[in-house]
Motif scaffolding. Structure first.
Motif, PDB file in Angstrom:
ATOM      1  N   THR A   1      11.109  -4.883  74.416  1.00  0.00           N
ATOM      2  CA  THR A   1      12.099  -6.215  74.523  1.00  0.00           C
ATOM      3  C   THR A   1      11.089  -7.424  74.446  1.00  0.00           C
ATOM      4  O   THR A   1      11.587  -8.344  74.549  1.00  0.00           O
ATOM      5  N   GLU A   2       9.633  -7.116  74.419  1.00  0.00           N
ATOM      6  CA  GLU A   2       8.847  -8.238  74.577  1.00  0.00           C
ATOM      7  C   GLU A   2       8.413  -8.547  73.045  1.00  0.00           C
ATOM      8  O   GLU A   2       8.750  -7.727  72.327  1.00  0.00           O
ATOM      9  N   TYR A   3       8.353  -9.696  72.853  1.00  0.00           N
ATOM     10  CA  TYR A   3       7.794 -10.097  71.607  1.00  0.00           C
ATOM     11  C   TYR A   3       6.533  -9.579  71.087  1.00  0.00           C
ATOM     12  O   TYR A   3       5.756  -9.328  71.637  1.00  0.00           O
ATOM     13  N   SER A   4       6.798  -9.142  69.651  1.00  0.00           N
ATOM     14  CA  SER A   4       5.775  -8.484  68.981  1.00  0.00           C
ATOM     15  C   SER A   4       5.854  -8.807  67.666  1.00  0.00           C
ATOM     16  O   SER A   4       6.833  -8.694  66.915  1.00  0.00           O
ATOM     17  N   PRO A   5       4.761  -9.348  66.879  1.00  0.00           N
ATOM     18  CA  PRO A   5       4.830  -9.674  65.557  1.00  0.00           C
ATOM     19  C   PRO A   5       4.693  -8.537  64.614  1.00  0.00           C
ATOM     20  O   PRO A   5       5.581  -8.783  63.721  1.00  0.00           O
ATOM     21  N   LEU A   6       4.668  -7.345  65.097  1.00  0.00           N
ATOM     22  CA  LEU A   6       4.827  -6.019  64.281  1.00  0.00           C
ATOM     23  C   LEU A   6       6.259  -5.733  64.216  1.00  0.00           C
ATOM     24  O   LEU A   6       6.713  -5.406  63.357  1.00  0.00           O
ATOM     25  N   ILE A   7       6.913  -5.908  65.325  1.00  0.00           N
ATOM     26  CA  ILE A   7       8.233  -5.517  65.601  1.00  0.00           C
ATOM     27  C   ILE A   7       9.126  -6.436  64.606  1.00  0.00           C
ATOM     28  O   ILE A   7       9.949  -6.369  63.917  1.00  0.00           O
ATOM     29  N   ARG A   8       8.944  -7.800  64.881  1.00  0.00           N
ATOM     30  CA  ARG A   8       9.185  -9.028  64.066  1.00  0.00           C
ATOM     31  C   ARG A   8       9.142  -8.680  62.635  1.00  0.00           C
ATOM     32  O   ARG A   8      10.380  -8.731  61.857  1.00  0.00           O
ATOM     33  N   ASP A   9       8.015  -8.302  62.239  1.00  0.00           N
ATOM     34  CA  ASP A   9       7.853  -8.256  60.738  1.00  0.00           C
ATOM     35  C   ASP A   9       8.508  -6.971  60.142  1.00  0.00           C
ATOM     36  O   ASP A   9       9.288  -6.821  59.217  1.00  0.00           O
ATOM     37  N   ALA A  10       8.839  -6.011  60.867  1.00  0.00           N
ATOM     38  CA  ALA A  10       9.549  -4.646  60.616  1.00  0.00           C
ATOM     39  C   ALA A  10      11.005  -5.098  60.529  1.00  0.00           C
ATOM     40  O   ALA A  10      11.487  -4.640  59.430  1.00  0.00           O
ATOM     41  N   LYS A  11      11.425  -5.789  61.523  1.00  0.00           N
ATOM     42  CA  LYS A  11      12.808  -6.092  61.460  1.00  0.00           C
ATOM     43  C   LYS A  11      13.048  -7.197  60.339  1.00  0.00           C
ATOM     44  O   LYS A  11      14.342  -7.044  59.559  1.00  0.00           O
ATOM     45  N   ASP A  12      12.070  -8.085  59.857  1.00  0.00           N
ATOM     46  CA  ASP A  12      12.257  -9.005  58.670  1.00  0.00           C
ATOM     47  C   ASP A  12      12.350  -8.228  57.595  1.00  0.00           C
ATOM     48  O   ASP A  12      12.998  -8.681  56.585  1.00  0.00           O
ATOM     49  N   LEU A  13      11.435  -7.298  57.189  1.00  0.00           N
ATOM     50  CA  LEU A  13      11.227  -6.378  56.173  1.00  0.00           C
ATOM     51  C   LEU A  13      12.615  -5.640  55.975  1.00  0.00           C
ATOM     52  O   LEU A  13      13.074  -5.673  54.732  1.00  0.00           O
ATOM     53  N   SER A  14      13.020  -5.124  56.946  1.00  0.00           N
ATOM     54  CA  SER A  14      14.365  -4.325  56.877  1.00  0.00           C
ATOM     55  C   SER A  14      15.561  -5.352  56.359  1.00  0.00           C
ATOM     56  O   SER A  14      16.254  -4.973  55.552  1.00  0.00           O
ATOM     57  N   ALA A  15      15.702  -6.435  57.186  1.00  0.00           N
ATOM     58  CA  ALA A  15      16.799  -7.421  56.748  1.00  0.00           C
ATOM     59  C   ALA A  15      16.509  -7.823  55.346  1.00  0.00           C
ATOM     60  O   ALA A  15      17.473  -7.832  54.457  1.00  0.00           O
ATOM     61  N   GLY A  16      15.231  -8.080  55.075  1.00  0.00           N
ATOM     62  CA  GLY A  16      14.944  -8.606  53.510  1.00  0.00           C
ATOM     63  C   GLY A  16      15.259  -7.318  52.546  1.00  0.00           C
ATOM     64  O   GLY A  16      15.984  -7.934  51.554  1.00  0.00           O
ATOM     65  N   ALA A  17      15.124  -6.263  52.649  1.00  0.00           N
ATOM     66  CA  ALA A  17      15.521  -5.139  51.784  1.00  0.00           C
ATOM     67  C   ALA A  17      17.245  -5.110  51.475  1.00  0.00           C
ATOM     68  O   ALA A  17      17.457  -5.101  50.544  1.00  0.00           O
ATOM     69  N   VAL A  18      17.902  -5.420  52.834  1.00  0.00           N
ATOM     70  CA  VAL A  18      19.307  -5.498  52.395  1.00  0.00           C
ATOM     71  C   VAL A  18      19.535  -6.912  51.623  1.00  0.00           C
ATOM     72  O   VAL A  18      20.320  -6.685  50.784  1.00  0.00           O
ATOM     73  N   LEU A  19      18.912  -8.073  51.869  1.00  0.00           N
ATOM     74  CA  LEU A  19      18.971  -9.181  50.991  1.00  0.00           C
ATOM     75  C   LEU A  19      18.897  -9.049  49.859  1.00  0.00           C
ATOM     76  O   LEU A  19      19.683  -9.295  48.495  1.00  0.00           O
ATOM     77  N   ILE A  20      17.808  -8.295  49.397  1.00  0.00           N
ATOM     78  CA  ILE A  20      17.446  -7.906  47.973  1.00  0.00           C
ATOM     79  C   ILE A  20      18.520  -6.971  47.331  1.00  0.00           C
ATOM     80  O   ILE A  20      18.969  -7.125  46.179  1.00  0.00           O
ATOM     81  N   LEU A  21      19.068  -5.916  48.081  1.00  0.00           N
ATOM     82  CA  LEU A  21      20.025  -5.461  47.587  1.00  0.00           C
ATOM     83  C   LEU A  21      21.360  -6.271  47.425  1.00  0.00           C
ATOM     84  O   LEU A  21      22.116  -5.982  46.345  1.00  0.00           O
ATOM     85  N   VAL A  22      21.786  -7.136  48.378  1.00  0.00           N
ATOM     86  CA  VAL A  22      22.826  -7.932  48.179  1.00  0.00           C
ATOM     87  C   VAL A  22      22.826  -8.676  46.778  1.00  0.00           C
ATOM     88  O   VAL A  22      23.638  -9.073  46.074  1.00  0.00           O
ATOM     89  N   ILE A  23      21.697  -9.179  46.633  1.00  0.00           N
ATOM     90  CA  ILE A  23      21.391 -10.182  45.524  1.00  0.00           C
ATOM     91  C   ILE A  23      21.447  -9.380  44.205  1.00  0.00           C
ATOM     92  O   ILE A  23      22.280  -9.891  43.201  1.00  0.00           O
ATOM     93  N   MET A  24      20.899  -8.338  44.133  1.00  0.00           N
ATOM     94  CA  MET A  24      20.834  -7.428  42.821  1.00  0.00           C
ATOM     95  C   MET A  24      22.358  -6.915  42.583  1.00  0.00           C
ATOM     96  O   MET A  24      23.097  -6.789  41.580  1.00  0.00           O
ATOM     97  N   SER A  25      23.020  -6.617  43.822  1.00  0.00           N
ATOM     98  CA  SER A  25      24.529  -6.486  43.579  1.00  0.00           C
ATOM     99  C   SER A  25      25.362  -7.366  43.218  1.00  0.00           C
ATOM    100  O   SER A  25      26.392  -7.099  42.383  1.00  0.00           O
ATOM    101  N   ALA A  26      24.995  -8.493  43.811  1.00  0.00           N
ATOM    102  CA  ALA A  26      26.000  -9.826  43.432  1.00  0.00           C
ATOM    103  C   ALA A  26      25.588  -9.828  41.840  1.00  0.00           C
ATOM    104  O   ALA A  26      26.629 -10.327  41.217  1.00  0.00           O
ATOM    105  N   THR A  27      24.414  -9.726  41.383  1.00  0.00           N
ATOM    106  CA  THR A  27      24.205 -10.077  40.047  1.00  0.00           C
ATOM    107  C   THR A  27      24.918  -9.084  39.236  1.00  0.00           C
ATOM    108  O   THR A  27      25.408  -9.472  37.999  1.00  0.00           O
TER     109      THR A  27
END
Length: 131
Positions: free
Chosen positions: A85-111
């Motif tokens: 539950t403590e802040y970790s830049p590695l966990i933040r990056d993992a979460k951001d990368l995972s959310a980014g993967a969803v965003l990429i798929l959403v953009i491609m699907s919308a296209t």
């Protein structure tokens, strides 16, 4: 080690767990509910605009991929929050990368959706669209 034979009981239990996961996804994730809305709107639009079989395949693959990516993203976030539950830049990056993967798929699907639907809407409205 040889795999165990098929068991209806095990299959039913696995299916129950998977359906619980799908229910939890839509109950706990606002973004998943937005995706679910599009899972309803896109097939209705496809039916109204009479998309071809190949177009249906593309739309359904996009819908499934976005929902699966959202489920993976939610699972990763839950595991990361369980790890610390403590802040970790590695966990933040993992979460951001995972959310980014969803965003990429959403953009491609919308296209994909725009490529399929814009010409049909243009023809329906009597304007020139993408060809």
């Amino acid at each position: 080690m040889t795999p165990s034979p098929f068991s209806v009981t095990r299959f039913h239990k696995s299916l129950r767990h998977a359906l619980r996961g799908v229910g939890r996804l839509f109950a706990s994730e606002p973004n998943a509910r937005v995706h679910l809305l599009f899972c309803i709107l896109v097939p209705v639009a496809g039916w109204l605009l009479k998309v071809s079989t190949v177009e249906w395949i593309a739309l359904l693959i996009c819908i499934g991929a976005v929902l699966a990516a959202e489920a993976f993203n939610t699972a990763l976030e839950a595991l990361a929050d369980r790890i610390s539950t403590e802040y970790s830049p590695l966990i933040r990056d993992a979460k951001d990368l995972s959310a980014g993967a969803v965003l990429i798929l959403v953009i491609m699907s919308a296209t994909v959706g725009l490529i399929i639907f814009l010409p049909k809407l243009g023809a329906l409205l009597g304007t020139s669209g993408m060809s």
